[in-house]
Scaffold this motif. Structure first.
Motif, PDB file in Angstrom:
ATOM      1  N   GLN A 195       7.799 -24.335   9.308  1.00  0.00           N
ATOM      2  CA  GLN A 195       8.971 -25.389   8.861  1.00  0.00           C
ATOM      3  C   GLN A 195       9.839 -25.740  10.055  1.00  0.00           C
ATOM      4  OE1 GLN A 195       9.137 -25.858   5.495  1.00  0.00           O
ATOM      5  NE2 GLN A 195      10.527 -27.476   6.079  1.00  0.00           N
ATOM      6  N   THR A 196      10.124 -25.106  11.099  1.00  0.00           N
ATOM      7  CA  THR A 196      10.970 -25.507  12.162  1.00  0.00           C
ATOM      8  C   THR A 196      10.191 -26.439  13.002  1.00  0.00           C
ATOM      9  OG1 THR A 196      11.841 -23.218  12.436  1.00  0.00           O
ATOM     10  CG2 THR A 196      12.040 -24.696  14.319  1.00  0.00           C
ATOM     11  N   LYS A 197       8.955 -26.321  13.282  1.00  0.00           N
ATOM     12  CA  LYS A 197       8.306 -27.394  13.956  1.00  0.00           C
ATOM     13  C   LYS A 197       8.196 -28.780  13.115  1.00  0.00           C
ATOM     14  CE  LYS A 197       3.910 -27.913  16.191  1.00  0.00           C
ATOM     15  NZ  LYS A 197       2.368 -27.478  16.643  1.00  0.00           N
ATOM     16  N   MET A 198       8.048 -28.617  11.777  1.00  0.00           N
ATOM     17  CA  MET A 198       7.919 -29.751  10.697  1.00  0.00           C
ATOM     18  C   MET A 198       9.336 -30.611  11.047  1.00  0.00           C
ATOM     19  SD  MET A 198       6.268 -28.269   7.369  1.00  0.00           S
ATOM     20  CE  MET A 198       6.793 -29.613   6.358  1.00  0.00           C
ATOM     21  N   ASP A 199      10.522 -29.892  10.976  1.00  0.00           N
ATOM     22  CA  ASP A 199      11.851 -30.533  11.021  1.00  0.00           C
ATOM     23  C   ASP A 199      11.814 -31.325  12.388  1.00  0.00           C
ATOM     24  OD1 ASP A 199      12.171 -29.501   8.754  1.00  0.00           O
ATOM     25  OD2 ASP A 199      13.421 -27.712   9.298  1.00  0.00           O
ATOM     26  N   GLN A 200      11.103 -30.751  13.417  1.00  0.00           N
ATOM     27  CA  GLN A 200      11.233 -31.461  14.744  1.00  0.00           C
ATOM     28  C   GLN A 200      10.451 -32.621  14.824  1.00  0.00           C
ATOM     29  OE1 GLN A 200      10.396 -28.469  17.594  1.00  0.00           O
ATOM     30  NE2 GLN A 200      12.536 -27.395  17.195  1.00  0.00           N
ATOM     31  N   GLU A 201       9.392 -33.069  13.883  1.00  0.00           N
ATOM     32  CA  GLU A 201       8.741 -34.155  14.172  1.00  0.00           C
ATOM     33  C   GLU A 201       9.270 -35.490  13.849  1.00  0.00           C
ATOM     34  OE1 GLU A 201       5.663 -34.243  15.143  1.00  0.00           O
ATOM     35  OE2 GLU A 201       5.038 -32.063  15.084  1.00  0.00           O
ATOM     36  N   SER A 202       8.884 -36.544  14.538  1.00  0.00           N
ATOM     37  CA  SER A 202       9.492 -37.934  14.543  1.00  0.00           C
ATOM     38  C   SER A 202       8.897 -38.810  13.363  1.00  0.00           C
ATOM     39  CB  SER A 202       9.633 -38.289  15.686  1.00  0.00           C
ATOM     40  OG  SER A 202      10.104 -37.836  16.765  1.00  0.00           O
ATOM     41  N   TYR A 203       7.601 -38.215  12.885  1.00  0.00           N
ATOM     42  CA  TYR A 203       7.314 -39.026  11.655  1.00  0.00           C
ATOM     43  C   TYR A 203       6.736 -38.115  10.868  1.00  0.00           C
ATOM     44  CZ  TYR A 203       3.439 -38.395  15.329  1.00  0.00           C
ATOM     45  OH  TYR A 203       2.430 -38.072  15.981  1.00  0.00           O
ATOM     46  N   GLU A 204       6.330 -38.402   9.612  1.00  0.00           N
ATOM     47  CA  GLU A 204       5.784 -37.763   8.721  1.00  0.00           C
ATOM     48  C   GLU A 204       4.057 -37.843   8.782  1.00  0.00           C
ATOM     49  OE1 GLU A 204       7.044 -36.161   6.207  1.00  0.00           O
ATOM     50  OE2 GLU A 204       9.123 -36.781   6.544  1.00  0.00           O
ATOM     51  N   TRP A 205       3.439 -38.876   8.845  1.00  0.00           N
ATOM     52  CA  TRP A 205       1.965 -38.832   9.067  1.00  0.00           C
ATOM     53  C   TRP A 205       1.668 -40.180   9.646  1.00  0.00           C
ATOM     54  CZ3 TRP A 205       3.988 -39.442   4.176  1.00  0.00           C
ATOM     55  CH2 TRP A 205       3.709 -40.705   3.663  1.00  0.00           C
ATOM     56  N   ILE A 206       0.447 -40.264  10.031  1.00  0.00           N
ATOM     57  CA  ILE A 206       0.033 -41.542  10.538  1.00  0.00           C
ATOM     58  C   ILE A 206      -1.505 -41.809   9.829  1.00  0.00           C
ATOM     59  CG2 ILE A 206      -0.970 -42.739  12.687  1.00  0.00           C
ATOM     60  CD1 ILE A 206       0.918 -41.359  14.304  1.00  0.00           C
ATOM     61  N   ARG A 207      -1.552 -42.910   9.218  1.00  0.00           N
ATOM     62  CA  ARG A 207      -2.702 -43.508   8.552  1.00  0.00           C
ATOM     63  C   ARG A 207      -3.620 -44.329   9.652  1.00  0.00           C
ATOM     64  NH1 ARG A 207      -3.870 -44.236   3.409  1.00  0.00           N
ATOM     65  NH2 ARG A 207      -5.683 -44.701   4.229  1.00  0.00           N
ATOM     66  N   LEU A 208      -4.750 -44.024   9.818  1.00  0.00           N
ATOM     67  CA  LEU A 208      -5.561 -44.938  10.684  1.00  0.00           C
ATOM     68  C   LEU A 208      -6.724 -45.754  10.003  1.00  0.00           C
ATOM     69  CD1 LEU A 208      -5.707 -41.941  13.557  1.00  0.00           C
ATOM     70  CD2 LEU A 208      -4.622 -44.117  13.730  1.00  0.00           C
ATOM     71  N   ASP A 209      -6.762 -46.799  10.184  1.00  0.00           N
ATOM     72  CA  ASP A 209      -7.767 -47.636   9.508  1.00  0.00           C
ATOM     73  C   ASP A 209      -7.525 -47.462   7.927  1.00  0.00           C
ATOM     74  OD1 ASP A 209     -10.103 -49.279   9.022  1.00  0.00           O
ATOM     75  OD2 ASP A 209     -11.428 -47.902   9.012  1.00  0.00           O
ATOM     76  N   ALA A 210      -6.479 -47.863   7.539  1.00  0.00           N
ATOM     77  CA  ALA A 210      -5.953 -47.694   6.196  1.00  0.00           C
ATOM     78  C   ALA A 210      -6.559 -48.660   5.349  1.00  0.00           C
ATOM     79  CB  ALA A 210      -4.259 -48.090   6.054  1.00  0.00           C
ATOM     80  N   ASN A 211      -7.197 -49.791   5.722  1.00  0.00           N
ATOM     81  CA  ASN A 211      -7.714 -50.710   5.017  1.00  0.00           C
ATOM     82  C   ASN A 211      -9.302 -50.590   4.984  1.00  0.00           C
ATOM     83  OD1 ASN A 211      -5.331 -52.276   4.338  1.00  0.00           O
ATOM     84  ND2 ASN A 211      -5.257 -53.246   6.255  1.00  0.00           N
ATOM     85  N   MET A 212      -9.863 -49.512   5.387  1.00  0.00           N
ATOM     86  CA  MET A 212     -11.196 -49.285   5.650  1.00  0.00           C
ATOM     87  C   MET A 212     -11.974 -50.218   6.214  1.00  0.00           C
ATOM     88  SD  MET A 212     -12.176 -46.689   2.435  1.00  0.00           S
ATOM     89  CE  MET A 212     -11.835 -48.177   1.190  1.00  0.00           C
ATOM     90  N   GLU A 213     -11.664 -50.901   7.598  1.00  0.00           N
ATOM     91  CA  GLU A 213     -12.399 -51.852   7.837  1.00  0.00           C
ATOM     92  C   GLU A 213     -13.510 -51.248   9.017  1.00  0.00           C
ATOM     93  OE1 GLU A 213      -9.446 -54.323  10.102  1.00  0.00           O
ATOM     94  OE2 GLU A 213      -7.883 -54.339   8.135  1.00  0.00           O
ATOM     95  N   TRP A 214     -13.412 -50.094   9.018  1.00  0.00           N
ATOM     96  CA  TRP A 214     -14.358 -49.687   9.982  1.00  0.00           C
ATOM     97  C   TRP A 214     -15.447 -48.603   9.058  1.00  0.00           C
ATOM     98  CZ3 TRP A 214     -14.872 -49.042  15.558  1.00  0.00           C
ATOM     99  CH2 TRP A 214     -13.979 -50.084  16.119  1.00  0.00           C
ATOM    100  N   LEU A 215     -16.773 -48.563   9.274  1.00  0.00           N
ATOM    101  CA  LEU A 215     -17.739 -47.747   8.755  1.00  0.00           C
ATOM    102  C   LEU A 215     -17.957 -46.707   9.926  1.00  0.00           C
ATOM    103  CD1 LEU A 215     -20.373 -49.896   7.228  1.00  0.00           C
ATOM    104  CD2 LEU A 215     -18.291 -49.163   6.089  1.00  0.00           C
TER     105      LEU A 215
END
Length: 1870
Positions: free
Chosen positions: A760-780
């Motif tokens: 929980q402490t490590k979660m509080d120190q993160e600068s972003y929640e999560w990262i979505r990569l290739d969100a539009n599914m442009e890669w197979l």
């Protein structure tokens, strides 16, 4: 082939199959009218085809069309009303093996070549648009029908010929629209009638015993050739024109099976031929006899492509009617129809509202459904979504291209759908009632795809085969877009993501999409892969195009294409689609140029795998992302379902596509920062980032991260809490997913856990929640990131995209088990806002959390989830004071909840309890049993049949233990006195009882497609395969009867094959019988796939593993360590599954000698029911199972001869005319009979070889003589010689014919080759000599005889005439004089078998001359030499003589080579009768490889150079020496060096040419003793190595049992043995050293002896140099210098090798001592590893010894060769100039393995031959072995040994390229 002169041309055509016709024809078909008459009773079709032809070139002479399995009435074909000439043949005749050859499964390659014109891989590719531009529109598939367009009546007419003008594409298009000039058209009428129908049509319900409604429909395929099986046409996908189809059929069902008219009875009797499977299958039921009165009155209707324009009664038969249809711009492959008692459903009128009809207007397509009686409701429920799809396609993509769309549901359809013009034939397996909800989405998607295929696939066709991927991709792209409208966007995105993950796993070593179009004929697997990848490529293209502002996606491009095709429906450019056109349209409609997408996903193969690492850079406030890219695995394990695909691609050489090293393109990164705002960044991956892509993305939030406290989360969860209690800096997500079961009570009741405080402490120190990569599914691609687990949790709970949820669940699935993961997945399952696919993924991962480390929390959560959703809320008292929650009645109204209810039992059954011996826990098993027992579906409106089937499958999984059972059966191994085992055994019996209960219920309560029966069979098969219960084949065989539905019979066969029962002959024969004789093509197709799975199991070794383990265990209680063998077996199994080549080799090895398999599969191949595709598949399966055999049993008819007999003269009895004599009449009668004896017994003319190069003329000779060989006539045999000349240039070796029982005379005989008697048996006689004159080139000459005119001193002693009755003698030619001007023709001697057996008491080696012998023996690849036994002797032929400029040389008479012998054996044929099988070499299969031919040519050229050099040195001496005083070189028996003068030779007082005869004899004796000592040393070393190996094995066992002390003692004993061996070998080594120095001294003495001769040569006093003026030439000096240098170099090489060997021995002893000491020290510590090292050292020592022995043998052979060369050189110089006798040397045996031949004493006065070089002679094809012969009781005769090189004709003639020195008169062959 002499036997084919009698008319047997089939065998010749088999090996020389004609190339397929693929040339374009310069004509266009404007319209075709087809009249068909359907005959249900005879299962036949007849009719007339009328063609409107538009020629494109002047004076078109011939019309080429396609027709298969049809009889063409050639006599009634007309052109413009005039009868004409035509030629027609049926290509399907090649599907039957030739009647004159007995072909089996091992001759599959012969049959495949015979069927080559029918196979689709031979067809060429012709683009449609390019053909239209080049005026070559028509490309026939077979060209089996050729019609002359100039009838004889028109040609004979006085009017001039009609002149045709060259047409243009514009005129062709005008003609297609009906604007053509009628005078320029040709009308061709072709009547036809179908033969035995295999392809194209399928009749249902007309067989005896088939109670289904009778109907018939067309069958379709992607490759051309199917349409021409129905009626004559131009079966070309690019030839599209208008059609008029008139189909005549019975009016009612009663009329369909009414007795035929009297005029048709004979025809139907001939056509009604069918083969029953066996005699017991004959049924008394006749088609139509079981119809009720209502069924008999049912109208038969026709559903056909095009529009119905009329219906009328038949003018001649009132029981028939005719329906007429018209369609435009259609190829023959898209013409389809179905005839039967179909019921009609107007789907458009029932499911389209008036408002939608008015909105669509003219774009509204009429939708019709047709089905068999009684299934109208199922059609309505199944096809209601098709109307919505048509209404969606019309405004989105364009108007439907035809007036109406028809769907007809028929039986036995192989594929689920088959499309034609405005018609789709659908299988009745797709129909389902409204109570079934399990197959609705899958079936709807298939039916919508059939509708989309009308737009793209029928109306718009691919330009060429490589463009097929575009057509398939657009069809499924349109289908999925519509499915999104009825299933939702979550289903669509989840579906695309699932297909993408499936593609990443499947696209390994597969061809590219562009190349895959050429291999679609291989099978359905190629089309399935294309249907998987092609729509995904179009999807990512649409995503990339739509992202650019101002551009449209693929939908607009497709709409433009359809609109253009609707406007210009007859223009080939508008109605064909090519990849170049589509690419141009995409670039025109958008600003995006997708070059990298085409190169990577269309022309390339594979999918990338991305390894992504992200990190927040606090210094620069950036998010640094590193993307590493690597490609997929190069190897992939082959499953049994993929075995057939891998086999097909291996046979047809389908290579994997090129995988790009780096995939490039746009890449989207979406960062959810601390404030919850998603920021999307568009990046680009280019080719510059080869080492990896580094992205730096700016961080937007500039303040401290806002924290989410537990108080805020609790407040958000509790709606009644005060919102003012939340602080201002708290970020609260009120709509967060997965926020169920968050209260303290729920967490305690459910056993949920939260993150630890550190996390929980490590979660509080993160600068972003999560990262979505290739969100539009442009890669197979496959993507793996290093995000923390709590980031994936945030993505799962806070992201609204279903793909984000799917990625998060996949990440949790890859992680290790954790209690928090179980909490997250439980909350995901319990939150009904998630898509049900994501919830099912969470359920499946809960089975991993059921582990003792987590206190089986996963199993508890599964039970609680089911209890929460599907049990009653009020508990009832249970056992032991607890409470029990009864299961609630089923309610399947919520499709998502139904998916969860079906998934929980399957996941719960996979949970294991380690405390219960790895079985499923008792609590889970009992819970699943309660689900089944207390299942209540009384209040449910939907059926629970599929749900019960899944419960039965889950019960089966729960009783199968995780550990494999290798001994016995589980139910019998359980201990009845153990409480747990007794309970588990009781549960197994209860499970089997429940399975049988529902199986029996399905017999009287019909379920959907008998789902309960198929599930019960599958469950029993799993229990038997896991060895839980004993195997019982009867449980499955009872469901193989014809009365059961197709799916049940197929499932029964699947279970039998999965249990390995295919190895049992009865099951194998039954499977192959059903697979080849069943009337349903669907059953035959599925059974073939089942058979392929069984063959794959044999290839992978699955059916043999259990038996091997049982054999290893049942060994009398002895424990045998099989660790190494088991490891090797596992490695072999792994290699089998990774490489198809290893699997095929293992399969052939397993099936070697399996005659049952061969006979059964070939019987299936010869079935008259299966079609072309099935025959091709069986042939290719045979090629994978059996090694090809080039032997063939052929039946040839006797030739027919006529005999004429003259009758007695008859005097006329009529009144005579005055003055005329009475008339006589001669009567001659002719009678035909078979000729079984040879026509004549003339001598065989032997063709002489071409003469060698001319040489200067020798002194004239006046005596000429020759002789003739008297040959016995051959035995009476009918002989057919398949090969007129051998395939290699060497003389074939002789081999005796093995004894065989006498053949029995039959109507036909087996093809054999003339036998060749062995010349190695019997006594040898000296070869006589003669001096014939030179024959003309390539002329037939007689063989020289024994009479000679040479001086008596130079000839061998006379030979008495042989006696035929003596078994010791051979047939010797009688001396006679032959006139060489007219050579007589002689025949070779053909011995009888009885004589051979008497003359050959010892067994002989038989050499097969067919191609199998060269392929099977690797040692024959580079050479055809085979060393014969010592007891066997071969005669060596003398070279042929020739005369130059009127002069002659002496030579021995060549022998006639006996004819070739073929080995044969007696084996039973297919009918069980004994037959004689002869191995025959075919012409093209015995060709030498290019490598072997180059090697032989190189050796011949080298030998020619040596002979030319030798002739240059000795030509003058040979010409100056008289014939009777000439040396061996001059006569032609020497090596070609210069002959020496008799006066210059040094002779000893003894006159033998040597310094001392005693010294030479001692040297020879020493050589013999040395050979014997070496042989004894080798034998002793081999014996000692065997003893040491035995001691080593004993030492290993003792060391394993006794410990280190015994090992040390053993090593000491072995050391003492080695020391004693060395002591024993030291005297031998000293003796060898002395022998070496003694030989060196002998060579020095030989050199000293030869030095005076060299001095004489330098002074020019040698007799051989007298003609050169008494001086030494430069060539002599150079030759002497080269000889001296070579001697010195060889001496140095010997000394160097001796030093190296001694050094190696010392080093080996040092290393051996070193490792021995180390082994003693480490034996106690590492016993096993030392054992392996010791074995490796012993193998190294053995290899060193072998290498040393080989090196010593090579050195010995070199020394012997040098000594023989020096001795031969001295022999030539020491031959006496006066006296009739020559030098006779003592015998010397060759070294073993040196390749030399044993020398024999030569006759007095006869020259001798140089010893053959062991290396130069190693590549000669055949070496005869000389041996002394005896003649009765007379002493041994001396034979002149000669070597004669064959010219390639196999008749023993010499040629100008002879490689034997001295052949052909000494120098004539140089």
């Amino acid at each position: 082939m002499s036997g084919l002169e009698n008319g047997d041309v089939a065998l010749a055509n088999m090996t020389n199959a004609p190339d397929p016709v693929a040339a374009a024809e310069p004509y266009a078909i404007l319209r075709q009218e087809v009249e068909l008459d359907i005959n249900f009773r005879g299962k036949s079709v007849s009719g007339i085809c009328t063609f409107k032809i538009y020629p494109l070139v002047p004076d078109l002479e011939e019309l080429v069309l396609d027709t298969r399995q049809c009889e063409i009435d050639v006599a009634n074909i007309t052109v413009d009303g005039y009868k004409t000439r035509a030629q027609a043949h049926d290509p399907y005749d090649r599907m039957e093996p030739p009647t004159n050859a007995q072909i089996g499964a091992t001759q599959h390659h012969i049959m495949k070549k015979w069927m080559a014109p029918l196979l689709p891989e031979t067809r060429r590719q012709a683009p449609i648009v390019e053909r239209a531009e080049q005026l070559n529109i028509s490309v026939p598939a077979d060209g089996s029908l050729r019609i002359r367009l100039r009838p004889d009546a028109l040609i004979q007419d006085s009017e001039p010929k009609r002149i045709l003008k060259i047409k243009t594409p514009k005129s062709v298009s005008e003609n297609a629209t009906g604007l053509s000039d009628p005078d320029e058209e040709l009308t061709v009428v072709v009547p036809f009638r179908s033969k035995r129908i295999r392809d194209g049509l399928h009749f249902v319900g007309v067989e005896e015993g088939d109670l289904r409604y009778p109907h018939v429909y067309t069958r379709h395929s992607l490759e051309p050739g199917t349409a021409s099986c129905i009626f004559p046409c131009l079966d070309d996908p690019g030839s599209r024109h208008s059609w008029t189809i008139k189909i005549t059929c019975p009016r009612t069902l009663e009329d369909a099976f009414a007795p035929p008219l009297a005029t048709q009875s004979a025809l139907l009797t001939a056509l009604n031929g069918g083969r029953k499977r066996k005699a017991s299958d004959i049924s008394t039921h006749q088609p139509g006899s079981s119809f009720t009165e209502e069924d008999k009155l049912r109208e038969i209707t026709v559903v056909c492509s095009g529009n119905l324009i009329g219906e009328q009664m038949h003018p001649k038969d009132e029981r028939k009617k005719t329906m007429i249809f018209e369609c435009v711009n259609t190829a023959a492959r898209h013409i389809g129809f179905a005839v039967g008692p179909f019921e009609h459903v107007d789907l458009g009128a029932e499911f389209r509202t008036e408002e939608a009809d008015e909105k669509l207007g003219v774009n509204a397509a009429r939708i019709h459904g047709y089905c068999l009686p009684g299934r109208v409701d199922e059609v309505r429920w199944t096809c209601q979504a098709v109307v919505a799809a048509a209404d969606y396609f019309a405004p989105e993509f364009g108007r439907y291209p035809y007036e109406a769309y028809k769907m007809c549901f028929v039986e036995d359809l192989v594929h689920d759908t088959a499309v034609a013009n405005s018609l789709s034939l659908c299988s009745t397996r797709l129909l389902y009632p409204e109570t079934i909800i399990d197959t609705d989405i899958e079936v709807t998607r298939k039916l919508v795809h059939a509708l989309a295929s009308q737009y793209v696939g029928v109306h718009i066709v691919p330009n060429q085969r490589s463009d097929t991927w575009l057509i398939i991709g657009l069809q499924w792209f349109m289908t999925d877009l519509f499915m999104r409208t009825i299933c939702g966007n979550n289903w669509y995105r989840f579906h695309i993501k699932s297909l993408s993950d499936k593609l990443v796993e499947a696209d390994v070593r597969r061809p590219s999409l562009h190349a895959l179009g050429d291999y679609l004929y291989l099978g359905d697997f190629e089309l399935e892969f294309m249907a998987l990848k092609a729509p995904l490529v179009l999807y990512i293209l649409d995503q990339r195009m739509s992202k650019i502002p101002g551009s449209t996606g693929v939908v607009r491009v497709l709409s433009q294409m359809v609109s253009a095709a609707n406007i210009s429906n007859t223009d080939p450019k508008a109605t064909t689609l090519s990849f170049q056109d589509f690419r141009r349209w995409c670039e025109k409609r958008s600003q995006y140029v997708p070059d990298e997408l085409w190169d990577q996903y269309v022309f390339g193969a594979g999918c990338p795998r991305l390894d992504i690492h992200q990190k927040f850079n606090k210094k620069n406030l950036n998010v640094d992302i590193q993307i590493l890219q690597y490609q997929g695995p190069t190897k992939k394990s082959i499953s049994k379902d993929e075995f057939w695909r891998e086999l097909q691609e291996e046979i047809h050489q389908v290579y994997a596509g090129d995988v790009p090293k780096l995939f490039t393109g746009p890449f989207t990164v979406r960062i959810h920062e601390a404030d919850g705002t998603p920021y999307e960044h568009y990046q680009l991956i280019t080719e510059k980032d080869k080492g990896g892509t580094n992205l730096q993305i700016a961080y937007n939030t500039k303040y401290k991260r806002l924290k989410r406290t537990k108080k805020a989360m609790a407040a958000a969860a509790n709606s009644n809490s005060d919102k003012h209690e939340i602080q201002e800096d708290d970020v609260v997500y009120f709509n967060m997913l997965g926020d169920v079961l968050t209260s303290q009570k729920d967490m305690e009741d459910w056993g949920l856990q939260d993150w630890a405080s550190e996390v929980q402490t490590k979660m509080d120190q993160e600068s972003y929640e999560w990262i979505r990569l290739d969100a539009n599914m442009e890669w197979l691609c496959f993507m793996k990131t290093d995000m923390q687990e709590y980031m994936y949790l945030a993505q799962l709970q806070q992201d609204r995209d279903v793909v984000a949820h799917q990625d998060a669940m996949l990440a949790f699935k890859r992680e290790k088990r954790h209690a928090v993961h179980s909490t997250i997945e439980t909350r995901t399952v319990m939150d009904r806002r998630y898509y049900h696919g994501v919830r099912v993924m969470a359920l499946e991962d809960l089975a991993k959390q059921a582990h003792p480390d987590l206190n089986y929390i996963g199993m508890v959560h599964l039970i609680l989830c089911f209890r929460k959703f599907f049990c009653k809320k009020v508990p009832i008292p249970g056992r032991e004071g607890g409470y029990h929650y009864p299961i609630a009645p089923n309610d399947f109204t919520d499709k998502g909840q139904y998916a969860i209810q079906c998934a929980i039992p399957a996941v719960l059954a996979r949970t294991t309890d380690l405390q219960e011996k790895g079985r499923c826990s008792k609590r889970a098993r009992q819970f699943i049993m309660e689900m089944l027992l207390f299942n209540d579906n009384s209040e449910n409106e939907f059926s629970d049949q599929f749900y019960i089937a899944k419960l039965l499958d889950a019960l089966t999984t729960s009783v199968i233990p995780q550990k494999e059972i290798t001994e016995g059966y589980l139910i019998k191994n359980l201990d009845p006195f153990d409480e747990d085992d007794a309970e588990f055994k009781s549960f197994i019996e209860k499970t089997i009882e429940e399975i049988d209960k529902f199986r029996r219920m399905d017999e009287w309560t019909l379920t959907y497609q008998n789902i309960w029966t198929t599930t019960a069979l599958h469950c029993k098969m799993r229990l038997m395969k896991a060895r839980v219960i004993p195997e019982s084949a009867l449980d499955f065989v009872q469901y193989l009867q014809d009365d059961n539905i197709d799916l049940v019979r197929i499932k029964a066969f699947e279970c039998l094959v999965e249990l390995g029962m295919i190895s049992k002959p009865p099951i194998l024969k039954l499977l192959l019988s059903y697979m080849s004789t069943d009337s349903s093509p669907f059953i035959r197709d599925r059974l073939f796939k089942v058979f392929c799975r069984g063959i794959a199991a044999i290839a992978f070794g699955e059916n043999k593993a259990s038996t091997q383990e049982l054999e290893a265990l049942n060994d009398g209680g002895l424990v045998i360590d099989q660790g190494d063998a088991e490891i090797q077996q596992r490695k072999l199994d792994a290699v089998r599954r990774e490489d198809i080549a290893h699997a095929l080799n293992a399969l052939k090895e397993e099936l070697r000698g399996n005659t049952e398999m061969q006979i059964s599969i070939w019987k299936a191949f010869n079935s008259p029911v299966i079609g072309l595709q099935e025959k091709r598949q069986l042939l290719e399966l045979c090629s994978a199972m059996f090694e090809p055999e080039d032997s063939l049993l052929v039946t040839i008819k006797y030739p027919i001869v006529w005999k004429a007999t003259r009758e007695p003269t008859i005097v006329a009895t009529a009144p005579q005319i005055l003055g005329t004599p009475p008339k006589k009449r001669c009567v001659v009668k002719f009678k035909s009979e078979y000729r079984t004896l040879p026509k004549s017994k003339d001598m065989v003319a032997i063709e002489a070889p071409p003469p060698p190069a001319p040489l200067p003329a020798p002194p004239p000779s006046t005596s000429l003589s020759a002789s003739r060989v008297e040959i016995k006539p051959p035995e009476k045999k009918t002989i057919v010689k398949l090969q007129s000349r051998p395939s290699y240039t060497a003389k074939p070796r002789e081999s005796p014919v093995p004894e065989a029982p006498p053949p029995v005379r039959k109507e036909s005989i087996a093809m054999t080759v003339p036998p060749r008697p062995s010349t190695t048996a019997g006594p040898r006689t000296p070869l006589p000599t003669s001096v014939p004159s030179a024959p003309a080139p390539n002329a037939s000459v007689a063989q020289p005889g024994v009479k000679t005119a040479v001086p008596k001193a130079a000839s061998p002693p006379p030979v008495p005439a042989p006696k035929p009755q003596q078994s010791n003698d051979v047939a010797v030619p009688r001396p006679s004089t032959v006139n060489l001007g007219k050579p007589k023709i002689v025949k070779p001697v053909i011995k009888r078998k009885s004589d051979e057996s008497l003359e050959n008491p010892s067994p002989k080696k038989i050499i097969k001359t067919n191609s199998d012998s060269f392929r099977s023996d690797p040692s024959r690849n580079s050479s055809f030499k085979t060393d014969p036994p010592r007891s066997e002797s071969f005669k060596k032929e003398a070279p042929r003589s020739e005369a130059i400029r009127g002069h002659s040389f002496r030579e021995s008479a060549p022998q006639i080579p006996p004819p070739r012998t073929s080995s044969f054996s007696v084996r039973p044929n297919a009918n069980g009768q004994p037959s004689k099988v002869v191995t025959l070499p075919f012409r093209k299969w015995t060709k030498l490889s290019a490598r072997a031919q180059r090697s032989i040519d190189y050796e011949q050229s080298q030998r020619e150079k040596q002979m030319l050099a030798a002739s240059a040195r000795g030509i003058s001496g040979s010409l100056a020496t008289p014939v009777h005083k000439r040396s061996s070189a001059a006569v032609g028996f020497g090596s070609g060096s210069a002959p020496s003068s008799p006066k210059s030779r040094m002779q000893s007082p003894a006159g033998n040419g040597y310094g001392s005869s005693g010294s030479y004899a001692e040297k020879e004796q020493r050589i013999k003793e040395r050979d014997r000592d070496r042989e004894r040393d080798r034998d002793r070393q081999r014996d000692s190595s065997k003893v040491r190996e035995k001691d080593r094995n004993d030492s290993d066992r003792e060391r394993y049992r006794g410990g280190a002390e015994r090992e040390k003692e053993k090593y000491r004993e072995r050391e003492r043995d080695r020391e004693s061996d060395r002591e024993h070998e030291r005297p031998r080594e000293k003796e060898r050293d002395r022998e070496k120095y003694r030989e060196r001294g002998d060579r020095d003495s030989d050199r000293e002896r030869d030095r005076p001769r060299e001095k004489y040569r330098e002074k020019g006093t040698d007799r051989g140099d007298s003609d050169r003026g008494g001086r030494t030439t430069d060539s002599d000096r150079e030759r002497n210098r080269i000889d001296r240098d070579r001697d010195r170099e060889r001496e140095r090489e010997r000394e160097r090798s001796d030093r190296d060997r001694e050094r190696t021995d010392r080093e080996r002893e040092r290393i051996r001592d070193k490792y021995r000491d180390r082994a003693d020290r480490d034996s106690d510590r590492d016993r096993d590893s030392y054992k392996d090292r010791d074995r490796e050292r012993e193998r190294d020592r053995d290899r060193d010894r072998e290498r040393d022995r080989d090196r010593g043998d090579r050195g010995d052979r070199d020394r012997d060769r040098d000594r023989d060369r020096d001795r031969d050189r001295g022999d030539r110089d020491r031959v006496s100039s006066s006296g009739p006798s020559l030098l006779i040397r003592k015998d010397r045996k060759p070294l073993p393995g040196s390749g030399e031949k044993e020398r024999r004493p030569l006759p007095t006065g006869a020259p001798h031959e140089k010893a053959p070089h062991p290396l130069k002679e190693s590549h000669s094809p055949l070496h005869p072995t000389p041996a002394a012969t005896t003649n009765g009781g007379e002493p041994k005769k001396k034979i002149i040994k000669l070597k004669l090189k064959s010219s390639g004709s196999g008749l023993g003639g010499g040629s100008g390229s002879s490689s034997t020195p001295g052949a052909g008169g000494g120098s004539g062959s140089r």
